[in-house]
Design a protein around this motif. Sequence first.
Motif, mmCIF file in Angstrom:
data_model
loop_
_atom_site.group_PDB
_atom_site.id
_atom_site.type_symbol
_atom_site.label_atom_id
_atom_site.label_comp_id
_atom_site.label_asym_id
_atom_site.label_seq_id
_atom_site.Cartn_x
_atom_site.Cartn_y
_atom_site.Cartn_z
ATOM 1 N N VAL A 141 0.838 -1.207 0.000
ATOM 2 C CA VAL A 141 0.000 0.000 0.000
ATOM 3 C C VAL A 141 0.873 1.257 0.000
ATOM 4 C CG1 VAL A 141 -1.696 1.301 1.329
ATOM 5 C CG2 VAL A 141 -1.901 -1.173 1.142
ATOM 6 N N SER A 142 1.870 1.270 0.870
ATOM 7 C CA SER A 142 2.674 2.488 0.937
ATOM 8 C C SER A 142 3.550 2.640 -0.292
ATOM 9 C CB SER A 142 3.502 2.510 2.222
ATOM 10 O OG SER A 142 4.480 1.506 2.161
ATOM 11 N N SER A 143 3.923 1.518 -0.929
ATOM 12 C CA SER A 143 4.773 1.636 -2.118
ATOM 13 C C SER A 143 4.024 2.278 -3.283
ATOM 14 C CB SER A 143 5.313 0.266 -2.531
ATOM 15 O OG SER A 143 4.318 -0.462 -3.203
ATOM 16 N N ILE A 144 2.688 2.202 -3.271
ATOM 17 C CA ILE A 144 1.952 2.880 -4.351
ATOM 18 C C ILE A 144 1.310 4.172 -3.823
ATOM 19 C CG2 ILE A 144 1.598 0.894 -5.854
ATOM 20 C CD1 ILE A 144 -1.146 0.523 -4.622
ATOM 21 N N PHE A 145 1.942 4.749 -2.830
ATOM 22 C CA PHE A 145 1.594 6.091 -2.330
ATOM 23 C C PHE A 145 0.164 6.184 -1.802
ATOM 24 C CE2 PHE A 145 4.651 6.332 -5.780
ATOM 25 C CZ PHE A 145 5.712 6.976 -5.176
ATOM 26 N N LEU A 146 -0.289 5.140 -1.121
ATOM 27 C CA LEU A 146 -1.631 5.194 -0.544
ATOM 28 C C LEU A 146 -1.529 5.061 0.967
ATOM 29 C CD1 LEU A 146 -3.644 2.941 -2.995
ATOM 30 C CD2 LEU A 146 -3.742 5.421 -2.810
ATOM 31 N N ASP A 147 -2.589 5.443 1.656
ATOM 32 C CA ASP A 147 -2.605 5.295 3.107
ATOM 33 C C ASP A 147 -3.271 3.978 3.467
ATOM 34 O OD1 ASP A 147 -1.395 7.731 3.592
ATOM 35 O OD2 ASP A 147 -3.309 8.781 3.277
#
Lengths: 544, 376
Positions: free
Chosen positions: A91-97
């Motif tokens: 999730v964080s690798s695709i810039f999401l929370d």
Amino acid sequence: MNKNIKLIFIIIFLLPLSYVSSFTIGDIPIQDEGRIKPLDTYARNHLLAFYGKRSISKINLSATDWLLNLVLDPEAGKNLKIFNIRNPEVVSSIFLDWSTDHKYSFNQILPGLRNQAALLSIIDEKPNNQRTTFEKQLIELSSNAMRFEEISYLKSLRLIPPNIGSEDEEWISPLEFILNGLNPDNYQNQILNSLQQYLAARMENDESAMTSSLVLYESALKNIPKNLFNIDTLKKETWLNQVNLFYISLGFYLFAFLMLGFSWMSNPNTLRKLSFLSLIIGFFAHGYGIILRMIIMSRPPVSTLYESVLFVSFIVILFALILEYFRKDGLGIFVGAVGGTIFHFIGFNYASDGDTLNMLVAVLNSNFWLATHVTTITMGYGASLVAGFIGHLYLVQSIREPSNTAYLKSVYNNMFGVTLVALFFTLFGTILGGIWADQSWGRFWGWDPKENGALLIVLWQLMMIHMRLSGLAKAQDFALGMSLNNIIVAMAWFGVNLLQVGLHSYGFDDGVAKNLFIFVGAELLFSFGMYYWSKKKSKRSISI
Amino acid sequence: MILHNIYKIISNPKIFVYTVLWLMVLVFFGTIAQKDIGLYASQMKYFSTYYFILFDYIPLPGGRLTLIIMTVNLASSLFKKNLWKMKKVGVIILHIGGLLLLVGGGVTAQFSSEGNMVINEGENIDFVDDYHRMELCLVNISLEDSLEYIVFDDELLSEGQIINYERLGVKIEIISRIENTRIQNRVTLGDSIYKGFLKEFVLLPKEPDKENTQNRPSIIFRVRGSDNNSDGIYGLFLGQRDLDIFDFKKNQYFTEFRRERSYLPFSIELLDFKKVLHPGTNVAKSFSSEINLIESKVPRRVLIQMNEPLRHQGYTFFQASFIEELDGEATVLAVVKNYGRLFPYISSIIMSIGLLVHLMVNLPKMIRKKPIQISE
């Protein structure tokens, strides 16, 4: 009891009739992963891959409806939170929370994936076994996003049979038809038109137009000159998807177990009969599910690991029913209900990977040998596990009531008998496997891991039987031996895939290794623990 | 009396229990070992041997010896007097079947041979390549209307051997034999002792693959006694395209290091190789080779496919693999000659009859709830 049996048979014969119903949108044929399946299966498998479940229960949306909504209104579909990402790293690798329901929409994940294009192409070049969990999940997410998009503009929906109707020919999706400017045949035209009518009617929410377009669709399918698929089989598969016979059988097995438990507390006779009845009904649902799968794929019951789980549990229940029929004291029900339940859960675990009706690689694609060797050897697994199970019960019983020798003796006799039956199936299953190998690649025996696994079961059972007959082992030792036999069966069945060498290494993932080790550890602890405890106890009872 | 005692010992059922136990140990470790050393090496170490050495100095019985002991024990147990009773007829039949299975295994282990044939489309081949054994071949290309082959077998080609071939007055000394080869450019040129291919390249060993057939073996040898300047050190590897030329006794020869060939009394021509995929996937649905079986110049069309081999004159040809290259396809057929082929078929029928008879006689007693003494 007689009335009950009649009732069961009436239910069983009525079951198949329920799917002889009208042609629904879920039944329309689509070619995917090498076979022709109903749209319902296609939609369920894709939703399972994206969302982790086969329907969206939160908004009460079936898989087929989800797919059609996506096709009719791609923008709304792309904003639906459909991608289930369970790894915060991804999730964080695709810039999401990280959100608590870990569900994201296509439009949310797309920019992030675009940003990670460089990383994705590096992962893509690595062989799969060198990828970390994070890398595997990221690349899976990206391929899922790609598949999602292809569905949304009808690219991957191969709905139209080619005009040269060979079964090895690839089907064509509506998009390819438009892009390539193909000139449709009569029946292709009919299919395209009725599909268009259906989608238009669906947009308008016009029920009667939807029904009439499906009638057109069905007649178009019937006009296809070559016999590529059977509409009734497609209907059966959709029905099997909806009814989910294996949940039904699991329910009955659990109920049987519950009733058996109550029967120990009060009213033993009636409750035990009720429990037996429940086990029988579950058994028929279970068997019917297996038969339907055989009809759909037109092949014998076992050809994948998942199917072997289904079939082994079926055999376990069969033996348990026979035992119960003769003993009438709940032992058979106990074996069947517990064994059946455990295997159903193992099976569901495998089913959560996607389509369970896969095509087979060339060497396995032989119905004759699948029917003989594989069926026999899985029956052997089932019978071995039953013998092992009785072994456990024997050990437990010799702790609970070491003085009740008559009962112990009868349990022992059952165990010995089932062991002989198990030996029959494992031995001939193994030899038949050798004969298949001789037919297919010219050697009867090649010390391949799977062959060795089967051989180990045979040798172990031969050893136990000869130890018992030559006086080296007493009844208790034999019970221990048969309990440990479960470990060997588990290793031969799932464990050899750990080695990933040889011709039989199929269907394996890391989770299996962990579960297998837990099982082996627990089994060793239980069997030896019970064995020494019972020995101690029997010594004491003698000294008293 | 002594004979009787020996008989009592070798027919003791406990021997069977111990051999089975040992066989299980072998099978277990032989299977685990496959992950590291591959199937063939593990088979050679644990199963196809009479004994093997553990930790460099503990000799232990290998699979073959264990199975022989088991066979002797099983055979002798059939002579027990108290076995030959009517109620044990199933057991007797069962054990005879088992004995037959073991004997068949022995026959196969001793007398079978296997190899493979790689045939390009359109090519006609009449020999089988061995999987493991190699041969060194000298081919005389100076004869007018024929080629003369001189072949040195695998046994002659181990390191340190000197082959003295007097007819040509030549001595070949095997300097080294490499199981799996890495080829590198030679850094220091100009050492005139290296000839042919070795002038510019060196052959170096690399980690052998687990599967022996994936390796590229090579050989380095020294030639003495040739005409002109052909004396020197040569290197050859499997599949080498440019072959080195020698002069012996005014004739020109080239050398080849290849898999040992055994010739068939007929030949096989590949007409077409077909691979069919499940539509829309990369999963193969079937492989098949359409061939001509040519015997006394008369061709016969045969289709060999997965699970449908060709059997001819004691040989069996199986669709094993294939090679896809830019300029066409080649099929790989596994070839087996096995005199023990029918044993498993017969013995499994006998054993199933035996077990069924035994189960029919005894099972009703075992499944009933009331305890009844089971017969020994």
